[in-house]
Scaffold this motif. Structure first.
Motif, PDB file in Angstrom:
ATOM      1  N   VAL A 166      55.264  38.159   9.170  1.00 51.79           N
ATOM      2  CA  VAL A 166      55.240  37.038   9.963  1.00 51.79           C
ATOM      3  C   VAL A 166      55.754  37.032  11.174  1.00 51.79           C
ATOM      4  O   VAL A 166      56.630  37.731  11.464  1.00 51.79           O
ATOM      5  N   PHE A 167      55.236  36.127  12.105  1.00 50.22           N
ATOM      6  CA  PHE A 167      55.856  35.890  13.348  1.00 50.22           C
ATOM      7  C   PHE A 167      56.691  35.025  13.349  1.00 50.22           C
ATOM      8  O   PHE A 167      56.763  34.098  12.446  1.00 50.22           O
ATOM      9  N   LEU A 168      58.152  35.035  13.711  1.00 55.78           N
ATOM     10  CA  LEU A 168      59.103  34.162  13.838  1.00 55.78           C
ATOM     11  C   LEU A 168      59.069  32.823  14.493  1.00 55.78           C
ATOM     12  O   LEU A 168      59.366  31.620  14.376  1.00 55.78           O
ATOM     13  N   SER A 198      66.310  29.310  20.145  1.00 56.26           N
ATOM     14  CA  SER A 198      66.975  30.432  21.122  1.00 56.26           C
ATOM     15  C   SER A 198      65.816  31.141  21.674  1.00 56.26           C
ATOM     16  O   SER A 198      66.108  32.158  22.502  1.00 56.26           O
ATOM     17  N   ARG A 199      64.596  30.627  21.374  1.00 54.65           N
ATOM     18  CA  ARG A 199      63.529  31.250  22.543  1.00 54.65           C
ATOM     19  C   ARG A 199      62.540  29.788  22.663  1.00 54.65           C
ATOM     20  O   ARG A 199      62.525  29.105  21.951  1.00 54.65           O
ATOM     21  N   TYR A 200      61.937  29.936  23.995  1.00 47.65           N
ATOM     22  CA  TYR A 200      61.081  28.780  24.083  1.00 47.65           C
ATOM     23  C   TYR A 200      59.533  29.559  24.241  1.00 47.65           C
ATOM     24  O   TYR A 200      59.449  30.506  24.741  1.00 47.65           O
ATOM     25  N   PRO A 201      58.627  28.642  23.623  1.00 47.49           N
ATOM     26  CA  PRO A 201      57.390  29.037  23.638  1.00 47.49           C
ATOM     27  C   PRO A 201      56.437  28.673  25.058  1.00 47.49           C
ATOM     28  O   PRO A 201      57.210  27.952  25.953  1.00 47.49           O
ATOM     29  N   LEU A 202      55.308  29.223  25.273  1.00 49.91           N
ATOM     30  CA  LEU A 202      54.592  29.012  26.204  1.00 49.91           C
ATOM     31  C   LEU A 202      53.535  28.001  25.931  1.00 49.91           C
ATOM     32  O   LEU A 202      53.002  27.874  24.702  1.00 49.91           O
ATOM     33  N   GLU A 203      53.179  27.145  26.821  1.00 52.81           N
ATOM     34  CA  GLU A 203      52.133  26.231  26.531  1.00 52.81           C
ATOM     35  C   GLU A 203      50.637  26.902  26.447  1.00 52.81           C
ATOM     36  O   GLU A 203      50.130  27.934  27.076  1.00 52.81           O
ATOM     37  N   GLN A 253      46.773  36.021  21.671  1.00 51.37           N
ATOM     38  CA  GLN A 253      47.352  35.337  22.643  1.00 51.37           C
ATOM     39  C   GLN A 253      47.979  34.102  22.218  1.00 51.37           C
ATOM     40  O   GLN A 253      49.382  33.779  22.640  1.00 51.37           O
ATOM     41  N   THR A 254      47.520  33.345  21.242  1.00 54.23           N
ATOM     42  CA  THR A 254      48.208  32.223  20.589  1.00 54.23           C
ATOM     43  C   THR A 254      49.484  32.506  20.197  1.00 54.23           C
ATOM     44  O   THR A 254      50.597  31.997  20.270  1.00 54.23           O
ATOM     45  N   LEU A 255      49.490  33.634  19.330  1.00 51.99           N
ATOM     46  CA  LEU A 255      50.629  34.162  18.586  1.00 51.99           C
ATOM     47  C   LEU A 255      51.674  34.593  19.808  1.00 51.99           C
ATOM     48  O   LEU A 255      52.734  34.390  19.386  1.00 51.99           O
ATOM     49  N   ALA A 256      51.239  35.085  20.689  1.00 52.22           N
ATOM     50  CA  ALA A 256      52.150  35.815  21.758  1.00 52.22           C
ATOM     51  C   ALA A 256      52.743  34.714  22.544  1.00 52.22           C
ATOM     52  O   ALA A 256      54.055  34.426  22.544  1.00 52.22           O
ATOM     53  N   ARG A 257      52.025  33.487  22.920  1.00 53.69           N
ATOM     54  CA  ARG A 257      52.513  32.364  23.344  1.00 53.69           C
ATOM     55  C   ARG A 257      53.803  31.631  22.509  1.00 53.69           C
ATOM     56  O   ARG A 257      54.682  31.235  22.979  1.00 53.69           O
ATOM     57  N   ALA A 258      53.633  31.675  21.288  1.00 51.88           N
ATOM     58  CA  ALA A 258      54.144  30.824  20.209  1.00 51.88           C
ATOM     59  C   ALA A 258      55.460  31.646  20.105  1.00 51.88           C
ATOM     60  O   ALA A 258      56.714  31.265  19.659  1.00 51.88           O
ATOM     61  N   VAL A 295      50.117  39.999  25.986  1.00 50.39           N
ATOM     62  CA  VAL A 295      50.468  40.371  24.499  1.00 50.39           C
ATOM     63  C   VAL A 295      51.202  41.585  24.087  1.00 50.39           C
ATOM     64  O   VAL A 295      51.846  42.077  23.048  1.00 50.39           O
ATOM     65  N   HIS A 296      51.463  42.456  25.435  1.00 47.36           N
ATOM     66  CA  HIS A 296      52.257  43.421  25.031  1.00 47.36           C
ATOM     67  C   HIS A 296      53.827  43.313  25.128  1.00 47.36           C
ATOM     68  O   HIS A 296      54.545  44.210  24.926  1.00 47.36           O
ATOM     69  N   ASN A 297      54.266  42.176  25.497  1.00 50.99           N
ATOM     70  CA  ASN A 297      55.477  41.744  25.540  1.00 50.99           C
ATOM     71  C   ASN A 297      55.958  41.336  23.967  1.00 50.99           C
ATOM     72  O   ASN A 297      57.272  41.201  23.658  1.00 50.99           O
ATOM     73  N   LEU A 298      55.101  41.346  23.061  1.00 52.85           N
ATOM     74  CA  LEU A 298      55.383  41.009  21.724  1.00 52.85           C
ATOM     75  C   LEU A 298      56.421  42.341  21.355  1.00 52.85           C
ATOM     76  O   LEU A 298      56.056  43.429  21.571  1.00 52.85           O
ATOM     77  N   GLU A 299      57.341  42.035  20.299  1.00 53.97           N
ATOM     78  CA  GLU A 299      58.344  43.176  20.004  1.00 53.97           C
ATOM     79  C   GLU A 299      58.680  42.959  18.472  1.00 53.97           C
ATOM     80  O   GLU A 299      58.415  42.097  17.933  1.00 53.97           O
ATOM     81  N   PRO A 300      59.264  44.045  18.065  1.00 53.01           N
ATOM     82  CA  PRO A 300      59.531  43.993  16.480  1.00 53.01           C
ATOM     83  C   PRO A 300      60.429  42.843  16.251  1.00 53.01           C
ATOM     84  O   PRO A 300      60.314  42.249  15.031  1.00 53.01           O
ATOM     85  N   GLU A 301      61.302  42.414  16.990  1.00 55.43           N
ATOM     86  CA  GLU A 301      62.299  41.432  16.890  1.00 55.43           C
ATOM     87  C   GLU A 301      61.543  40.066  16.765  1.00 55.43           C
ATOM     88  O   GLU A 301      62.166  39.087  16.291  1.00 55.43           O
ATOM     89  N   ASP A 302      60.167  40.056  17.060  1.00 57.40           N
ATOM     90  CA  ASP A 302      59.368  38.886  16.992  1.00 57.40           C
ATOM     91  C   ASP A 302      58.885  38.846  15.565  1.00 57.40           C
ATOM     92  O   ASP A 302      58.373  37.698  14.908  1.00 57.40           O
ATOM     93  N   LEU A 303      59.121  39.748  14.457  1.00 55.72           N
ATOM     94  CA  LEU A 303      58.579  39.718  13.179  1.00 55.72           C
ATOM     95  C   LEU A 303      59.617  39.761  12.115  1.00 55.72           C
ATOM     96  O   LEU A 303      60.763  40.222  12.229  1.00 55.72           O
ATOM     97  N   ALA A 304      59.156  39.297  10.863  1.00 56.99           N
ATOM     98  CA  ALA A 304      59.755  39.473   9.685  1.00 56.99           C
ATOM     99  C   ALA A 304      58.833  39.700   8.378  1.00 56.99           C
ATOM    100  O   ALA A 304      57.778  39.559   8.687  1.00 56.99           O
ATOM    101  N   ALA A 305      59.417  40.285   7.569  1.00 58.77           N
ATOM    102  CA  ALA A 305      58.710  40.839   6.559  1.00 58.77           C
ATOM    103  C   ALA A 305      58.667  40.012   5.109  1.00 58.77           C
ATOM    104  O   ALA A 305      59.758  39.543   4.985  1.00 58.77           O
TER     105      ALA A 305
END
Lengths: 212, 436
Positions: free
Chosen positions: B48-50, B55-60, B393-398, B404-414
């Protein structure tokens, strides 16, 4: 070097000196050139050749004339494995021996070897012809399709689905033409035997499971 | 099926297994089918994405830009491939697919600015015409391989293996070897074609390096060279592909489909895509080549969340095959009666090898293939690719990412221990990464 050969302007005869075993020499040619290479070459010399005549005055590494489409490639020495692999057209002449997998997956070219060929030669060969003056190694013509093989020496370990066949007049004519095209030494055509597919593996049959 | 609730079905010898044993005993043949693994394996669904919070802010979602473009093959190629979306169409041959289906794939991909890929059967004129960006596969069989098509391609993919059958060759049964397919492959019409599983003129990474150099020499060093592996030992295979000079590594997990192979292969060889991505990325990082050599991940990609998770784990792009076929009409409910007449049902059809596909996609039957309208099917594929992109894109903005390439493992949990171990991300709610 390849850039010059691939886009020749007015020159149609090239001579490459001291190749020193270079790989991928004279590959991708597409013009009626003559290229003489004075010495041994590495892998994939004259790969995918179209139209050109490439003469290697020495030995050739793996995959000489691989996937050739047309033209002629001549090796005055020995050729390493996979000589003429998947070649669609043209003529490959090896004046010495060719190692394993000569003519593997051949798709229409002709190969004439004055010496011996190694094991698994003409494996899964689809179309085209191989002539061998010497002996053929193990599993000659394994899983061969419609390609034809002529061997003058020993070929006593044929691969699956490859059998000796009758030499009829049309085959003698074909062989005569191939030898003439290759500039081969004069020999008695009756010394050659013909090999090809018995076509038992063309459709999967459980009774042939041992052959797969 | 019995409605006697007192019967207890064996887990070991369940109905499916009993049927397999009976079929084997009756025919003496192993089962050959198309498609990918049907067994359940840990997958992107187990991540799942966190999302953003304190501690992080999303994009519109509807205001702020989130880039999706990707460049493949800039390591050595003079003309790298530039895609508008990080989703490509996987290699599927003319022969296994009808000409109309191939055209539909080309139309859909081109509408979205992405690439299609040839397959084990050469390049058709229609395919080249309708694919703005076309990747030409260089396979062990070399069917139809020629230097003119190599030069007409936008990239070359050296296929070492595929996810459905790492270590296995292609297979096209006689009913699909039509006159045109036979001519393109230099084979007699109607035979059972068995493709080689090994390349005929190279056997290891050192030879492959020279082979790649030959392909570059023939194409004036213009085309990116991809190396595609079935996911078996992705860490070492990726390292060796990089060493051999690949511009791009394509890693195809076990959920990846095939036109036809032995079922035992499909279900029991190779590792899940989830596990393969992590190891491939680790290898690229080890070689200091992450993002220099691009990684394309394939095998069971279905949704924008799959896309986003693969990218977050370090992939540069993904490939879709089975999902693209479904988008253009494979297993469509409108043909359910015909699927049932073939002993299957819409949603279950997998006998691609038979050439009797009611949807006209995995066939060479001239009448059946007319059922694929390339323009309409191409539009459906474009729609589907658009949805995948928007979802990613929706998930990346969230997660606060402007690309989309700025997504990183730190955004994920199992959500399962297995997935945490395979993906190398923490089990949700913990800092625990099994094995680390």
């Amino acid at each position: 070097m390849n850039r010059r050969l691939q886009a020749p302007e007015k020159v149609t005869d090239f001579r490459i000196l001291r190749p020193q075993g270079a790989h991928t020499l004279a590959c991708g040619l597409n013009a009626p050139l003559t290229v003489r290479i004075a010495g041994h070459v590495g892998y994939y010399c004259a790969g995918m050749n179209k139209q050109a005549t490439v003469i290697i005055e020495g030995n050739a590494g793996a995959g000489v004339a691989e996937n050739m489409m047309s033209g002629t490639v001549r090796v005055t020495g020995d050729a390493s494995q996979s000589a003429g692999a998947t070649a669609h057209g043209g003529l490959l002449v090896v004046e010495g021996n060719a190692a394993a997998r000569c003519g593997i997956s051949l798709k229409g070219a002709d190969i004439v070897v004055f010496g011996d060929v190694g094991h698994m030669s003409m494996f899964m060969a689809q179309r085209g012809r191989l002539v061998v003056f010497g002996d053929a190694g193990e599993a000659l013509g394994d899983s061969i399709y419609e390609a034809r093989i002529y061997v003058r020496g020993k070929a006593d370990k044929l691969g699956a689905d490859c059998v000796q066949k009758d030499m009829r007049d049309e085959h003698r004519d074909e062989l005569r033409e191939l030898l003439a095209a290759a500039g081969a030494p004069e020999v008695n055509l009756d010394d050659f035997k013909r090999y090809g597919s018995v076509r038992q593996l063309y459709h999967f049959n459980i009774d042939n499971a041992g052959a797969y | 099926m019995s409605d006697n609730w007192s019967l207890k079905e064996s887990h070991t010898f369940n109905r499916r297994i009993i049927d397999d044993i009976r079929r084997a005993a009756k025919t003496g043949l192993y089962r050959i089918r198309g498609g990918g693994a049907k067994r359940a394996v840990p997958s992107f669904d187990d991540l799942v994405f966190l999302g953003a919070s304190m501690s992080r802010y999303p994009l519109e979602g509807y205001r702020e830009h989130c880039g999706t473009e990707v460049t493949l093959g800039a390591r050595y190629a003079k003309k790298p491939v530039r895609l508008k979306i990080p989703i490509t169409i996987a290699g599927m041959s003319f022969g296994s697919l009808s000409a109309n289906a191939k055209e539909a794939l080309g139309r859909g991909a081109s509408a979205m600015g992405t690439s299609t890929t040839t397959g084990d059967g050469g390049m058709t004129t229609e395919e080249r015409e309708h694919s703005q960006i076309l990747v030409y596969q260089y396979l062990p069989s070399r069917y139809g391989m020629n230097p003119d098509d190599l030069r007409r391609a936008d990239a070359i993919e050296v296929v070492v293996g595929q996810g459905a059958k790492p270590g296995g060759g292609g297979m096209l049964l006689g009913q699909k070897i039509s006159a045109r397919v036979a001519q393109m492959r230099d084979l007699p019409e109607g035979i059972d074609q068995r493709s080689a599983c090994r390349h005929p003129d190279w056997t290891g990474p050192d030879d492959l390096a020279i082979k790649i150099r030959e392909l570059r020499e023939i194409t004036a060093w213009e085309k990116p060279i991809y190396v595609k592996c079935g996911a078996s030992r992705p860490y070492y295979d990726t390292l060796l592909a990089v060493k051999a000079g690949a511009d791009v590594v394509v890693m195809d997990g076990m959920q990846g489909g095939t036109a036809a192979t032995q079922e035992v292969f499909i279900e029991h060889v190779g590792i899940p895509t989830l596990a393969a991505v992590r190891q491939a990325v680790a290898a690229l990082k080890e070689a200091n080549m992450h993002r220099t050599v691009q990684l394309v991940v394939a095998g069971g990609i279905r949704s924008g969340s799959d896309v986003a998770k693969a990218l977050a784990m370090g992939a540069d792009a993904v490939s879709v095959g089975t999902a693209a076929l479904i988008a253009i009409g494979d297993n469509a409910p409108q043909y359910d009666e015909e699927y049932q007449a073939l002993g299957s049902a819409a949603g279950f059809w997998e006998d691609y090898q038979d050439g009797t596909d009611p949807a006209g996609i995995t066939t060479q039957d001239a009448e059946l293939m007319k059922r694929v309208n390339p323009e309409a099917a191409g539009r459906r594929l474009a729609n589907y690719l658009r949805v995948l992109t928007m979802e990613a894109q929706t998930l990346a903005r969230a997660n606060g990412k402007s690309h989309v390439h700025n997504l990183e493992p730190e955004d994920l949990a199992a959500v399962t221990v297995e997935a945490a171990a395979m993906a190398g991300v923490p089990l949700a709610g913990t800092n625990w990464v099994p094995g680390s």
